[in-house]
Design an enzyme around this catalytic site. Structure first.
Site, PDB file in Angstrom:
ATOM      1  N   ASP A   1       0.827  -1.209   0.000  1.00  0.00           N
ATOM      2  CA  ASP A   1       0.000   0.000   0.000  1.00  0.00           C
ATOM      3  C   ASP A   1       0.871   1.273   0.000  1.00  0.00           C
ATOM      4  O   ASP A   1       1.565   1.570   0.978  1.00  0.00           O
ATOM      5  CB  ASP A   1      -0.884  -0.048   1.264  1.00  0.00           C
ATOM      6  CG  ASP A   1      -1.873   1.091   1.329  1.00  0.00           C
ATOM      7  OD1 ASP A   1      -1.562   2.188   0.817  1.00  0.00           O
ATOM      8  OD2 ASP A   1      -2.963   0.875   1.893  1.00  0.00           O
TER       9      ASP A   1
ATOM     10  N   SER B   1       9.874 -14.178  12.943  1.00  0.00           N
ATOM     11  CA  SER B   1       8.984 -15.320  13.160  1.00  0.00           C
ATOM     12  C   SER B   1       7.991 -14.906  14.237  1.00  0.00           C
ATOM     13  O   SER B   1       7.441 -13.799  14.189  1.00  0.00           O
ATOM     14  CB  SER B   1       9.822 -16.538  13.548  1.00  0.00           C
ATOM     15  OG  SER B   1       9.010 -17.636  13.859  1.00  0.00           O
TER      16      SER B   1
ATOM     17  N   TYR C   1      -1.042 -20.554  10.704  1.00  0.00           N
ATOM     18  CA  TYR C   1      -0.007 -19.541  10.971  1.00  0.00           C
ATOM     19  C   TYR C   1       1.303 -20.141  11.491  1.00  0.00           C
ATOM     20  O   TYR C   1       2.379 -19.838  10.966  1.00  0.00           O
ATOM     21  CB  TYR C   1      -0.584 -18.548  11.993  1.00  0.00           C
ATOM     22  CG  TYR C   1       0.349 -17.443  12.431  1.00  0.00           C
ATOM     23  CD1 TYR C   1       0.657 -16.399  11.559  1.00  0.00           C
ATOM     24  CD2 TYR C   1       0.896 -17.430  13.714  1.00  0.00           C
ATOM     25  CE1 TYR C   1       1.501 -15.378  11.963  1.00  0.00           C
ATOM     26  CE2 TYR C   1       1.736 -16.410  14.126  1.00  0.00           C
ATOM     27  CZ  TYR C   1       2.034 -15.382  13.250  1.00  0.00           C
ATOM     28  OH  TYR C   1       2.865 -14.371  13.649  1.00  0.00           O
TER      29      TYR C   1
ATOM     30  N   LYS D   1       5.549 -19.870  10.288  1.00  0.00           N
ATOM     31  CA  LYS D   1       6.591 -19.231  11.110  1.00  0.00           C
ATOM     32  C   LYS D   1       7.678 -20.241  11.512  1.00  0.00           C
ATOM     33  O   LYS D   1       8.837 -19.879  11.664  1.00  0.00           O
ATOM     34  CB  LYS D   1       5.957 -18.585  12.350  1.00  0.00           C
ATOM     35  CG  LYS D   1       5.079 -17.376  12.020  1.00  0.00           C
ATOM     36  CD  LYS D   1       5.908 -16.268  11.389  1.00  0.00           C
ATOM     37  CE  LYS D   1       5.110 -14.995  11.171  1.00  0.00           C
ATOM     38  NZ  LYS D   1       5.910 -13.930  10.541  1.00  0.00           N
TER      39      LYS D   1
END
Ligand SMILES: NC(=O)C1=CN([C@@H]2O[C@H](COP(=O)(O)OP(=O)(O)OC[C@H]3O[C@@H](n4cnc5c(N)ncnc54)[C@H](OP(=O)(O)O)[C@@H]3O)[C@@H](O)[C@H]2O)C=CC1
Ligand SMILES: CCCCCCCCCCCCCCCC(=O)[C@@H](N)CO
Length: 359
Positions: free
Chosen positions: A92, A199, A213, A217
């Site tokens: 963005d 992480s 998730y 990690k």
């Protein structure tokens, strides 16, 4: 001499002679202790040989992916405070420009520059490679790369949409592989550099709600260990940071639909401020420490899960050796309490479902 006296003197002679042998275990203990002390002293003497030379941030070029928000933005600010030149990478553009303004406020001299690059780090390698090239042309070769772009999704395994598993691997894992791949050749040529992977404590233990998730990690740890072994002869040092919950826009977003279990379990290790996380992570990366952890729980978790990860200081190695058993004992209590959180939440849900049916 009476026979009684003769016996007494023989006995006392026997005792004095034999009490030397009684001392033997103590003497051996002393020798062993002396050896241990000598060994530790020797280790400390050679420790400057195994610890890398700290990186000078002043004038260095630091690229921060995910640098437009949260932890990444704070890392950029922390490096800027030490005189670094910064490239912020995120998608963005509006957020990038805002972050650039904030980072610029931390300047310590008027030569410093903040560059913004809008790219998705997880999609196309050639695109990532070309923007890194642009950044190197403008601000010089990258001295430190911080892979902080990432996102999280939480939910029960069967409720997480199947394509989310792939998305998280793409953003959190491949989104760290690509920028690293793009900077590593130059770093090897220059025989210097730092790579940081962000992480999470959820990358050290698999937790309820993080089936998508946590693996993304954990993957960073495997990448970091393998990469460090390849890069050490080139004086390039890899750091993996394992933050707990941290007060960022990403965390606020995640909390909107997080299972209660995940919230309760994560609360164990509290919520950090991104500035704190940034300060510690940058310090560890500058020193070339392989592991960067936060708070007492983070420290215990890192010592406990050190496995075969590289050791960057004698103190770290000794602490791991001494504390491993104790921390495992503590961990068993934590695990017990996490299981009971999960069980209690399940019972509560079932009870409220039953009550709903009755109404
Ligand atoms: N906050 C927390 O509790 C914890 C966070 N972490 C990890 O720290 C990192 C930062 O987290 P946090 O600061 O909370 O996150 P934020 O959501 O606040 O910031 C994420 C940053 O990454 C960028 N980003 C996301 N996806 C991409 C992409 N595909 N390509 C390029 N840039 C991307 C975002 O910009 P844009 O969207 O514009 O691209 C933004 O700059 C993450 O990896 C997260 O997993 C680890 C432990 C705890
Ligand atoms: C000796 C043993 C000690 C054990 C301590 C255990 C503590 C467990 C806490 C886990 C917290 C996980 C937070 C994940 C944050 C995260 O990555 C997301 N918020 C990302 O948005």
């Amino acid at each position: 001499m009476s026979s009684e006296e003769a016996l007494g003197s023989a006995l006392s002679h026997w005792l004095t002679f034999n009490s030397w042998w009684l001392l033997l275990p103590f003497i051996m203990l002393l020798v062993v202790a002396a050896f241990i002390v000598a060994f530790v002293l020797l280790l400390y003497m050679i420790s400057p040989l195994i610890s890398p030379k700290p990186l000078k941030l002043n004038g260095a070029h630091v690229v921060v992916t995910g640098g437009s928000s949260g932890i990444g933005k704070c890392i950029a600010m922390e490096c800027y405070k030490h005189g670094a030149f910064i490239t912020l990478v995120a998608r963005d553009e509006h957020k990038l420009v805002q972050a650039k303004k904030e980072v610029e406020k931390c300047a310590i001299n008027d030569k410093q520059v903040v560059l913004c690059i809008s790219v998705d780090v997880s999609k196309d390698y050639s695109q990532v490679e070309s923007v890194i090239k642009q950044a190197q042309e403008k601000l010089g070769p990258v001295d430190m790369l911080v892979n902080c772009a990432g996102t999280s999704i939480s939910g029960k395994f069967e409720e997480v949409e199947v394509d989310r598993f792939k998305k998280l691997m793409e953003v959190n894992y491949l989104g760290s592989v690509y920028p690293t791949r793009a900077v590593i050749t130059t770093m090897k040529e220059r025989r210097m550099g730092r790579i940081m992977f962000v992480s999470s404590q959820g990358g050290q233990i698999g937790l309820f709600g993080y089936t998508a998730y946590s693996p993304s990690k954990f993957a960073l740890r495997g990448l970091a260990e393998a990469l460090q072994m390849e890069m050490k002869p080139y004086n390039i040092y890899v750091t993996v940071a394992y933050p707990p919950d941290t007060d960022t826009p990403g965390f606020a977003e995640e909390n909107k639909n997080k299972p209660l279990e995940t919230k309760l379990i994560s609360e164990t290790s509290g919520v950090c401020q991104p500035e704190q996380v940034a300060k510690i992570a940058v310090k560890d990366a500058v020193q070339g420490n392989f592991t960067s952890s936060f708070g007492p729980d983070g420290y215990m978790l890192s010592a406990l899960t050190c496995g075969m990860s590289p050791v960057t200081s004698i103190t770290e190695g000794l602490q791991q050796i001494v504390t491993m058993g104790l921390f495992r004992t503590i961990a068993l209590f934590y695990l017990g309490s996490f299981d009971s959180i999960v069980r209690r939440c399940m019972i509560q849900r079932e009870q409220s479902k039953a009550a709903d049916k009755r109404e």
